[in-house]
Scaffold this motif. Structure first.
Motif, short mmCIF file in Angstrom:
data_model
loop_
_atom_site.label_atom_id
_atom_site.label_comp_id
_atom_site.label_asym_id
_atom_site.label_seq_id
_atom_site.Cartn_x
_atom_site.Cartn_y
_atom_site.Cartn_z
N ILE A 1 1.89 70.84 70.29
CA ILE A 1 1.85 69.29 70.04
C ILE A 1 3.16 68.94 69.47
N VAL A 2 3.66 69.89 68.45
CA VAL A 2 5.00 69.82 67.80
C VAL A 2 6.26 69.60 68.94
N ALA A 3 5.90 70.61 69.93
CA ALA A 3 6.85 70.55 70.80
C ALA A 3 6.98 69.43 71.95
N ALA A 4 5.95 69.12 72.25
CA ALA A 4 5.64 67.63 72.91
C ALA A 4 6.29 66.39 72.28
N VAL A 5 6.00 66.38 70.92
CA VAL A 5 6.59 65.28 70.18
C VAL A 5 7.94 65.34 69.88
N THR A 6 8.55 66.73 69.62
CA THR A 6 9.87 66.82 69.80
C THR A 6 10.80 66.38 70.85
N ALA A 7 10.03 66.97 72.17
CA ALA A 7 10.59 66.64 73.21
C ALA A 7 10.57 65.04 73.26
N ALA B 1 16.18 59.98 72.03
CA ALA B 1 17.46 59.93 71.43
C ALA B 1 18.52 60.07 72.44
N LEU B 2 18.28 60.86 73.52
CA LEU B 2 19.37 61.06 74.48
C LEU B 2 19.55 59.63 75.19
N ALA C 1 24.23 69.85 75.81
CA ALA C 1 23.25 70.92 76.20
C ALA C 1 23.08 71.94 75.34
N GLY C 2 24.02 72.34 74.61
CA GLY C 2 23.74 73.50 73.31
C GLY C 2 22.78 73.04 72.54
N LEU C 3 22.71 71.70 72.11
CA LEU C 3 21.70 71.10 71.18
C LEU C 3 20.63 71.19 71.89
N VAL C 4 20.25 70.84 73.14
CA VAL C 4 18.91 70.96 73.80
C VAL C 4 18.54 72.11 73.92
N ALA C 5 19.54 73.30 74.13
CA ALA C 5 19.12 74.87 74.06
C ALA C 5 18.61 75.14 72.76
N LEU C 6 19.22 74.79 71.50
CA LEU C 6 18.73 75.00 70.41
C LEU C 6 17.24 74.67 70.23
N VAL C 7 16.84 73.42 70.49
CA VAL C 7 15.37 72.86 70.28
C VAL C 7 14.78 73.71 71.14
N ALA C 8 14.89 74.01 72.51
CA ALA C 8 14.27 74.78 73.42
C ALA C 8 13.99 76.11 72.75
N GLY C 9 15.05 76.60 72.23
CA GLY C 9 15.21 78.04 71.51
C GLY C 9 14.29 78.22 70.46
N ILE C 10 14.24 77.03 69.58
CA ILE C 10 13.26 77.10 68.34
C ILE C 10 12.02 76.96 68.80
N MET C 11 11.44 76.14 69.81
CA MET C 11 10.25 75.99 70.36
C MET C 11 9.52 77.42 70.86
N TRP C 12 10.37 77.81 71.96
CA TRP C 12 10.05 79.21 72.46
C TRP C 12 10.12 80.26 71.73
#
Lengths: 358, 318
Positions: B166-172, B178-179, B220-231
């Motif tokens: 759920i957190v991941a979905a909300v963050t996404a 924002a993007l 892209a690095g920022l998005v990667a960070l978010v993805a990295g945190i979630m995964w």
């Protein structure tokens, strides 16, 4: 001074259309083949063969195959590992089902099986282009490896799921299995690679090769001048898969002897072969060999320097090796995006002029 | 004949019907959530491809590198979560600048396949560099993201849903909003869309391509960070994290390389399709089909729309 075209006249079409039309080139190639066929088998030992020569020959074959598809026909494929697996498993099934069969026939037949599979997976290329196709070929990669892991018929219901090559002969010489002499393995691979490199060279400079190149350069324009896209793309997939399948069969039967599909034919293999093709030079037969040699030798060199020379632990060396490999690839692409083949041509050009600058 | 067909054509649908609505809903929801995670990675791909035409295979490794840096800063220097995130963002921005200056500035006007290979080299480099700097053991992300089943949904309708998802979905959702605002309302965002439309036209009105490319890599690095945190929270920070790039590829071709909404919708289709196939068709096929099923699904869509669902229509001229 020694490498000159001046004064060497070609007076008929036959001599003009030779692959190597300079006597110097002919002599150099004859010397190279003589050394490879006559001298190396006498000097060969297990380490050299298993670490360098066999992987070089086998990856050259795979790179030849991918170069036909990507370099000549312009269809990027990331499924090489999967197609090599098809070749390996076809060879395994044939070797175990027909023990008396000559290994040459086994390898050729494995190539034909892979060509059929490759044609099927090449069908989407008629509709999908560019990177969409590259990603779509990953479907082949993952599906084939999964298939060979899951269906027990392919690995003859063995408990480990691995396949191992029984001892088989080619022309009366034992070339597979643990007892086979290493020079026989080497000669077997060398002969196949030499013969099929020659065939590839002749296919690509003939009508079919020109058809592929027309499709690569612009498929709509090619279609307008009468090149059939269906026929050319599928034939490129078939021929390419044939080579890749033979490489897979040799990798399994002659070089490694026992393989596990996820590791030996994983996606890293696909990327490696693509690297070989690009570093060697897209659309060149010689480039396939140069690229394969480069990428087989480079990790060995890096490892021996890092572990042997700088006394790093194996784990650190592995990471440093990755960093160096990555940077070298990028450096190489920046320095010479057209690959080693282009460097070789520049060298030849320079040699022609030497010692004069103009 | 019946025995061969039954587990594929009849049993799965019968099961779906009997599982209604609870288990089926759970399957779909977890598919949606997984799809959101795939979309996060795919987003990074799309941004870079749109702006510079580079097929960035390093996006997965970028996520791994970001997660490694984050956990490295937190574990080694004891920095609190918010500070570590800010530092990591700064590092990712620096990395974006370096990548553009050192690699892609020298590869302008090269063939797409050369650029693709360069990103593969970049992937090797970042993977090795991340391991050298922060060690290759499995790390845990300690950002206090809630984990485990959501009690509220379990008590109410009796659905089992992971809190993390759920957190991941909300963050996404927040990230995409924002993007979108960034692209539509800011000066840089508009410049970025101009570059995506036409390089030459953008240059002729005074937009610096190099600057835009750095911005794109930074985003892209920022998005990667978010993805990295979630995964990373889900399955630990380790090498396999970089393999999510392979999960994002079918999402990309399904949605279209150039479309942000495509990445989201594609992610959802792949996520749900994969989960349903795994639960209902997986056993009949011998399991572990998630590796290739997504690709086959994407391929099926591609046969009807060769440019993906939302990709720009391919117009070819001679």
């Amino acid at each position: 001074m020694f490498y000159r075209e001046t004064g060497q006249y070609r007076t008929d079409y036959a001599s003009d259309q030779q692959i190597l039309n300079l006597p110097q080139d002919k002599w150099a190639m004859a010397l190279l083949l003589a050394v490879a066929f006559l001298v190396v088998p006498l000097l060969i030992n297990d380490y050299w063969a298993n670490a360098i020569l066999l992987p070089f020959l086998i990856y050259s074959m795979a790179a030849l195959g991918l170069n036909i598809l990507t370099g000549y026909c312009g269809q990027v494929s990331l499924g090489t590992g999967g197609f090599m697996a098809v070749g390996a498993y076809a060879a395994y099934k044939l070797m175990t089902a027909f023990p008396g069969l000559d290994l040459t026939i086994v390898v050729l037949f494995a190539g034909f099986v892979t060509a059929a599979v490759g044609t099927v997976f090449g069908l989407p290329s008629l509709r999908i282009k560019g990177f969409y196709l590259a990603v779509a070929t990953l479907a082949a990669q993952f599906f084939l490896v999964w298939l060979f892991n899951k269906v027990p018929w392919f690995f003859n219901y063995s408990a480990t799921g691995m396949i191992s090559a029984p001892a088989r002969t080619a022309f009366g010489l034992e070339v597979s299995g643990p007892q086979a002499p290493i020079w026989a393995k080497y000669l077997f691979c060398l002969t196949l690679v030499t013969v099929f490199a020659l065939i590839a060279k002749n296919i690509t400079r003939g009508r079919i090769g020109r058809m592929w190149m027309a499709i690569r350069d612009m498929d709509i324009a090619a279609e307008l001048i009468g090149v059939r896209p269906l026929w050319s793309k599928l034939s490129a997939f078939a021929v390419s898969s044939f080579y890749v399948g033979m490489a897979g069969a040799m990798l399994f039967a002659v070089w490694l002897g026992a393989v596990e599909p996820t590791e030996a034919f994983g996606i890293t293999v696909s990327f490696n072969v693509l690297f070989m093709v690009i570093i060697g030079g897209l659309g060149s037969i010689l480039g396939s060999f140069l690229g394969a040699g480069f990428l087989v030798l480079l990790p060995i060199l890096l490892k021996s320097v890092l572990v042997g020379g700088l006394a790093m632990t194996v784990a650190t060396a592995k990471h440093v090796e990755l960093v160096l490999l990555g940077s070298l690839i990028i450096l190489f692409l920046i320095a010479e995006p057209h690959g080693l083949n282009r460097l070789w041509q520049i060298t030849k050009e320079k040699l022609r002029l030497w010692p004069f600058p103009y | 004949m019946y025995d061969a067909v039954y587990p594929f054509l009849i049993e799965p649908f019968a099961k779906m019907w009997t599982d209604m609505p609870l288990f089926f809903a759970e399957t779909v929801i977890s598919g949606v959530m997984a799809g959101v995670m795939y979309s996060l990675v795919a987003l990074g791909f799309v941004l870079i491809y749109k702006a510079s035409g580079i097929f960035n295979f390093a996006q997965g490794v970028l996520a791994l590198f970001a997660a490694l840096t984050l956990t490295g800063i937190m574990d080694n220097f004891g920095a609190p979560g918010w500070l570590a995130i800010i530092l990591t963002v700064a590092i990712m921005f620096g990395l974006a600048w370096l990548i553009q200056k050192l690699v892609f500035n020298h590869l302008i006007n090269q063939e797409p396949i050369i650029l693709f290979m360069a990103t593969l080299g970049l992937a090797y480099f970042l993977e090795g560099a991340g391991d050298i700097m922060w060690g290759s053991d499995v790390k845990v992300v300690n950002l206090g993201i809630p984990q485990g089943a959501s009690q509220w949904l379990l008590d109410g309708p009796g659905l089992y849903v992971e809190k993390l998802e759920i957190v991941a979905a909300v963050t996404a959702a927040i990230l995409v909003t924002a993007l979108t605002i960034f692209f539509q309302k800011t000066r840089i965002g508009r410049a970025l869309r101009a570059v995506a439309d036409d390089h030459q036209a953008a240059m002729s009105v005074g937009i610096s391509l190099e600057k835009i490319w750095i911005v794109v890599w930074a985003v892209a690095g920022l998005v990667a960070l978010v993805a990295g945190i979630m995964w990373g929270t889900k399955s630990g920070v380790q090498f396999s994290l970089s393999l999510i790039a392979l999960k994002a590829l079918p999402v990309l071709i399904l949605g279209g390389f150039t479309s942000v909404p495509g990445a989201i919708v594609g992610g959802l289709i792949i996520g749900v399709g994969e989960k349903i196939a795994e639960v209902y068709w997986g056993p009949a096929l011998g399991g572990a089909i998630e590796n290739w099923f997504a690709y086959m699904l994407a391929l099926a869509f591609l046969l009807f729309r060769p440019q993906g669902l939302f990709g720009e229509k391919i117009i070819e001229r001679v």
